[in-house]
Design a protein around this motif. Structure first.
Motif, PDB file in Angstrom:
ATOM      1  N   LEU A 128       1.011  -1.291  -0.012  1.00  0.00           N
ATOM      2  CA  LEU A 128      -0.167  -0.015   0.073  1.00  0.00           C
ATOM      3  C   LEU A 128       0.719   1.217  -0.085  1.00  0.00           C
ATOM      4  N   TYR A 129       1.867   1.324   0.884  1.00  0.00           N
ATOM      5  CA  TYR A 129       2.828   2.342   0.646  1.00  0.00           C
ATOM      6  C   TYR A 129       3.320   2.569  -0.696  1.00  0.00           C
ATOM      7  N   ASN A 130       3.846   1.453  -1.122  1.00  0.00           N
ATOM      8  CA  ASN A 130       4.058   1.774  -2.716  1.00  0.00           C
ATOM      9  C   ASN A 130       3.132   2.055  -3.517  1.00  0.00           C
ATOM     10  N   ARG A 131       1.975   1.767  -3.485  1.00  0.00           N
ATOM     11  CA  ARG A 131       0.947   2.094  -4.563  1.00  0.00           C
ATOM     12  C   ARG A 131       0.588   3.969  -4.197  1.00  0.00           C
ATOM     13  N   ILE A 132       0.648   4.185  -2.853  1.00  0.00           N
ATOM     14  CA  ILE A 132       0.580   5.459  -2.610  1.00  0.00           C
ATOM     15  C   ILE A 132       1.698   6.331  -2.965  1.00  0.00           C
ATOM     16  N   PHE A 133       2.934   6.102  -2.554  1.00  0.00           N
ATOM     17  CA  PHE A 133       4.045   6.900  -2.628  1.00  0.00           C
ATOM     18  C   PHE A 133       5.152   6.505  -3.669  1.00  0.00           C
ATOM     19  N   ASP A 134       5.133   5.332  -4.253  1.00  0.00           N
ATOM     20  CA  ASP A 134       6.021   4.806  -5.233  1.00  0.00           C
ATOM     21  C   ASP A 134       7.341   4.588  -4.341  1.00  0.00           C
ATOM     22  N   CYS A 135       7.732   3.332  -3.868  1.00  0.00           N
ATOM     23  CA  CYS A 135       8.763   3.367  -2.924  1.00  0.00           C
ATOM     24  C   CYS A 135      10.278   3.019  -3.626  1.00  0.00           C
ATOM     25  N   ARG A 136      10.251   3.380  -4.690  1.00  0.00           N
ATOM     26  CA  ARG A 136      11.559   3.020  -5.620  1.00  0.00           C
ATOM     27  C   ARG A 136      12.525   4.160  -5.335  1.00  0.00           C
ATOM     28  N   GLY A 137      11.971   5.248  -4.603  1.00  0.00           N
ATOM     29  CA  GLY A 137      13.185   6.340  -4.470  1.00  0.00           C
ATOM     30  C   GLY A 137      14.290   6.279  -3.574  1.00  0.00           C
ATOM     31  N   HIS A 138      15.154   6.807  -3.228  1.00  0.00           N
ATOM     32  CA  HIS A 138      16.249   6.870  -2.299  1.00  0.00           C
ATOM     33  C   HIS A 138      15.560   7.143  -0.877  1.00  0.00           C
ATOM     34  N   GLY A 139      14.564   7.835  -0.754  1.00  0.00           N
ATOM     35  CA  GLY A 139      14.030   8.279   0.418  1.00  0.00           C
ATOM     36  C   GLY A 139      13.198   7.017   0.982  1.00  0.00           C
ATOM     37  N   TRP A 140      12.830   6.028   0.233  1.00  0.00           N
ATOM     38  CA  TRP A 140      12.099   4.902   0.503  1.00  0.00           C
ATOM     39  C   TRP A 140      13.066   3.628   0.792  1.00  0.00           C
ATOM     40  N   SER A 141      13.918   3.349  -0.280  1.00  0.00           N
ATOM     41  CA  SER A 141      14.629   2.006  -0.277  1.00  0.00           C
ATOM     42  C   SER A 141      16.013   2.241  -0.069  1.00  0.00           C
ATOM     43  N   ASN A 142      16.518   3.427   0.223  1.00  0.00           N
ATOM     44  CA  ASN A 142      17.786   3.663   0.319  1.00  0.00           C
ATOM     45  C   ASN A 142      18.249   4.476   1.474  1.00  0.00           C
ATOM     46  N   LEU A 143      17.973   4.126   2.540  1.00  0.00           N
ATOM     47  CA  LEU A 143      18.144   4.979   4.075  1.00  0.00           C
ATOM     48  C   LEU A 143      18.157   4.129   5.137  1.00  0.00           C
ATOM     49  N   GLN A 144      19.242   4.163   5.948  1.00  0.00           N
ATOM     50  CA  GLN A 144      19.502   3.198   6.860  1.00  0.00           C
ATOM     51  C   GLN A 144      19.672   4.152   8.219  1.00  0.00           C
ATOM     52  N   SER A 145      19.086   3.868   9.145  1.00  0.00           N
ATOM     53  CA  SER A 145      19.124   4.808  10.417  1.00  0.00           C
ATOM     54  C   SER A 145      19.259   4.028  11.787  1.00  0.00           C
ATOM     55  N   THR A 146      19.613   4.764  12.685  1.00  0.00           N
ATOM     56  CA  THR A 146      19.824   4.518  14.237  1.00  0.00           C
ATOM     57  C   THR A 146      18.347   4.994  14.910  1.00  0.00           C
ATOM     58  N   HIS A 147      17.607   4.383  15.513  1.00  0.00           N
ATOM     59  CA  HIS A 147      16.476   4.893  16.136  1.00  0.00           C
ATOM     60  C   HIS A 147      16.711   4.546  17.634  1.00  0.00           C
ATOM     61  N   LEU A 148      16.328   5.760  18.497  1.00  0.00           N
ATOM     62  CA  LEU A 148      16.414   5.967  19.879  1.00  0.00           C
ATOM     63  C   LEU A 148      15.218   6.075  20.495  1.00  0.00           C
ATOM     64  N   ASN A 149      14.855   5.040  21.341  1.00  0.00           N
ATOM     65  CA  ASN A 149      13.271   5.093  21.960  1.00  0.00           C
ATOM     66  C   ASN A 149      13.619   5.272  23.429  1.00  0.00           C
ATOM     67  N   LEU A 150      12.861   6.655  24.069  1.00  0.00           N
ATOM     68  CA  LEU A 150      13.286   6.899  25.358  1.00  0.00           C
ATOM     69  C   LEU A 150      11.898   7.009  25.936  1.00  0.00           C
ATOM     70  N   PRO A 151      11.753   6.342  27.107  1.00  0.00           N
ATOM     71  CA  PRO A 151      10.351   6.484  27.622  1.00  0.00           C
ATOM     72  C   PRO A 151       9.878   7.430  28.604  1.00  0.00           C
ATOM     73  N   PHE A 152       8.716   7.624  28.848  1.00  0.00           N
ATOM     74  CA  PHE A 152       8.018   8.580  29.736  1.00  0.00           C
ATOM     75  C   PHE A 152       6.759   7.890  30.422  1.00  0.00           C
ATOM     76  N   ALA A 153       6.764   8.377  31.866  1.00  0.00           N
ATOM     77  CA  ALA A 153       5.763   7.511  32.497  1.00  0.00           C
ATOM     78  C   ALA A 153       4.391   8.362  32.553  1.00  0.00           C
ATOM     79  N   ASP A 154       4.436   9.424  32.426  1.00  0.00           N
ATOM     80  CA  ASP A 154       3.035  10.255  32.559  1.00  0.00           C
ATOM     81  C   ASP A 154       3.228  11.367  31.424  1.00  0.00           C
TER      82      ASP A 154
END
Length: 411
Positions: A128-154
């Motif tokens: 579905l992403y591909n049908r909407i946005f065309d995922c063949r571009g660099h911004g979809w299929s050629n980007l690797q990242s590090t994600h950091l998740n930080l918690p909050f209690a309230d």
């Protein structure tokens, strides 16, 4: 000791590292993430649990994500744990004549001919992403990242954490840019991954906004100002309701109220886990200082709109550590003297200011990056002013070796 629940500020950390899978001989992307996972599980599944670290698929079949298997109580030791899994993945990929390659973008990939979407579990979402946005571009299929998740209690902790993260986001690429090349040429951006990322969903602008999130500090405001426009924007394209608006939010930091965390997404993956985890530790130490109101108070942090922060962010995306920060209010918010200052120098001052919260190895890695430049700058120096395919491959083979050996590029 496992973390207590509910998790409060800085009680635990979720880390995700994305890597390209490439051919060992040619370095061309190799869409075999599904075969890698099948070699462990015996079937085409989305995840592998491997003790403290899990492996999972991504949108495209040449990317594998390594992630903490649940919240980790500390960043200490994670570099070694991730490196051990890199070695295990590489050992399995060897049978496919493949290996992992770091950095935020493949320098030679042609996404219009080489993109292969993940074809198994949850593939209907990717299709579905591909049908909407065309995922063949660099911004979809050629980007690797590090994600950091930080918690909050309230909600109070959410507001303070979101305010601090928004202030730090604009300068993170001055420490983490690692994607100077696309299509075998320099793009003119230190962080080509982020430059393409911020454009990849322009069909529905509400999804990414200005990458820097809006100044919202309660769940109700977040839902009204961020989630609701996304829901309205995607609805005409997703008549079956497959894409959840909480899932497709693509700002540089996204709130996940379902799990009580904010995920930072503007960090390019580095050459090895030792660099990735040191950078995360540095970012966390600065965020702690902001939450503690070390330089400016919480109302002053809340006062920043996304427009002003986005302007700084775009300069840093373009110029990395050489971007000059001229806004005296922004510099003062980070405890930096209010005179025009290179973004790399800002990081040097920040690391010095929070140094007591960092161990010796972390300070050494961060000091190396500040002194010798982002990975983008080191890649440019290695390749030279006029990149050609052979020279690019030599440098990126060296980067693959850095990943396998868990060492910094240039040492």
């Amino acid at each position: 000791m496992p973390p207590r629940y509910p998790l409060g500020l800085f009680d635990a950390f979720g880390v995700e590292l994305e890597y390209m899978i490439v051919d060992r001989d040619t370095l061309a992307v190799k869409p075999v993430a599904d075969e890698l996972i099948r070699s462990v599980t015996g079937s085409y599944r989305s995840d592998v649990e491997n003790g403290a670290i899990g492996w999972s698929n991504e949108l495209v079949n040449h990317v594998i994500e390594l992630k903490t298997n649940g919240p980790a109580p500390s960043l200490t030791g994670l570099a070694d744990a991730f490196h051990a899994n890199v070695l295990q993945v590489n050992a399995r990929l060897a049978g496919l004549n493949a290996m992992l390659l770091p950095t935020g973008a493949h320098p030679l990939m042609d996404p219009y001919t080489e993109t292969v979407l993940w074809p198994h579990e949850f593939s209907e979402v990717y299709q579905l992403y591909n049908r909407i946005f065309d995922c063949r571009g660099h911004g979809w299929s050629n980007l690797q990242s590090t994600h950091l998740n930080l918690p909050f209690a309230d909600e109070a902790e959410f507001g303070r954490l979101h305010a601090a993260i928004r202030l730090v986001l604009p300068i993170i690429p001055a420490l983490t840019a690692s994607s100077p090349l696309l299509d075998g040429a320099y793009t003119g951006f230190a962080d080509s991954r982020l430059e393409t990322y911020r454009h990849n969903q322009e069909l529905i602008p509400a999804i990414a906004g200005k990458v820097i999130p809006e100044p919202v500090f309660t769940e109700a405001d977040y839902r009204a100002r961020i989630y609701e426009p996304i829901r309205q924007g995607i609805e005409p394209y997703d008549t079956q309701g497959i894409l959840k608006y909480t899932f497709i939010n693509s700002r540089g930091a996204i709130a996940r109220f379902d799990r009580g965390a904010i995920e930072i997404r503007v960090i390019d993956i580095q050459e090895c886990p030792a660099a990735d985890i040191a950078i995360l530790a540095g970012v966390v130490a600065v965020l702690r200082a902001l939450v503690d109101e070390r330089w400016v108070d919480y109302p002053a942090q809340q006062a920043w709109g996304e427009e002003a922060l986005s302007g700084i962010f775009l300069e840093v995306v373009r110029s990395g550590e050489d971007a000059v920060i001229t806004d005296p209010r922004y510099l003062e918010a980070l405890g930096v003297p209010p005179k025009p200052t290179r973004a790399g120098e800002v990081w040097g001052l920040l690391i010095e200011a929070v140094g007591e919260a960092l161990d010796t190895d972390t300070r050494s890695v961060l000091r190396y990056i500040v002194d010798h430049g982002t990975l983008t700058s080191r890649i440019r120096r290695s390749i030279g002013a006029s990149p050609v395919s052979d020279t690019i491959r030599v440098t990126y083979r060296q980067l693959a070796a850095c990943l396998a050996e868990n060492r910094l590029f240039g040492l």
